[in-house]
Scaffold this active site. Structure first.
Site, mmCIF file in Angstrom:
data_model
loop_
_atom_site.group_PDB
_atom_site.id
_atom_site.type_symbol
_atom_site.label_atom_id
_atom_site.label_comp_id
_atom_site.label_asym_id
_atom_site.label_seq_id
_atom_site.Cartn_x
_atom_site.Cartn_y
_atom_site.Cartn_z
ATOM 1 N N GLU A 58 34.328 37.357 25.811
ATOM 2 C CA GLU A 58 33.959 36.924 27.156
ATOM 3 C C GLU A 58 34.242 35.435 27.339
ATOM 4 O OE1 GLU A 58 30.739 39.926 25.748
ATOM 5 O OE2 GLU A 58 32.038 38.386 24.861
ATOM 6 N N HIS A 101 33.744 34.333 21.247
ATOM 7 C CA HIS A 101 33.549 35.670 21.813
ATOM 8 C C HIS A 101 34.605 36.003 22.867
ATOM 9 C CE1 HIS A 101 29.019 36.133 20.631
ATOM 10 N NE2 HIS A 101 29.799 35.830 19.610
#
Length: 151
Positions: free
Chosen positions: A81, A79
């Site tokens: 993030e 991901h």
């Protein structure tokens, strides 16, 4: 709306265009900032040395009919993030007290990483079907704001 929030969200959107995710609606970008400076960026994509879904020409999750917000382990991508936090670790930059801007609401796994990394504020643009992540942020005292609904 703060002009810096606008600028940094625009940057997160630009970073999302670098995604190697096969599904265009799942191109996610994230940036970590502190004191109006960009510390790191991240986008969702396959780990180093792994052929991405975009290169393979198909999404494994779509092929297996896995609903969004579930079974994160069944995906080649890391991901956005996570990649932004990993990048900070690789170059030795502390994200303690920083702000993360994301094109999408972080999932529960990302929320846990964000909380433990010391990021204190998260601004996201698009929703994500994971209410538990919002609960974790609230309990941990991490400020979370939906872009466009900023005070």
């Amino acid at each position: 709306m703060d002009k810096w929030d606008k600028r940094f969200m625009e940057m997160a959107e630009l970073v999302s265009s670098w995604s190697s995710c096969y599904q265009e609606n799942r191109q996610v970008g994230a940036i970590i900032t502190r004191n109006k400076r960009i510390l790191t960026t991240g986008y969702n994509g396959a780990s180093s040395g792994i052929v991405s879904c975009k290169e393979k020409g198909e999404c494994m999750r779509k092929k297996l009919n896995i609903p969004s917000g579930t079974r994160h382990e069944l995906c080649y991508a890391v991901h956005a993030e996570q990649n932004a936090i990993i990048q900070a670790a690789k170059i030795g930059v502390s994200v303690e007290g920083a702000v993360m801007y994301c094109t999408h609401q972080p999932c529960t796994i990302c929320a846990k990483m964000i909380i433990n990394s010391g990021i204190k504020r998260v601004v996201f643009k698009e929703g994500y079907p994971d209410d538990f992540s919002l609960q974790l942020f609230e309990e941990a005292g991490v400020e979370i704001q939906k872009y466009g609904e900023l005070e």
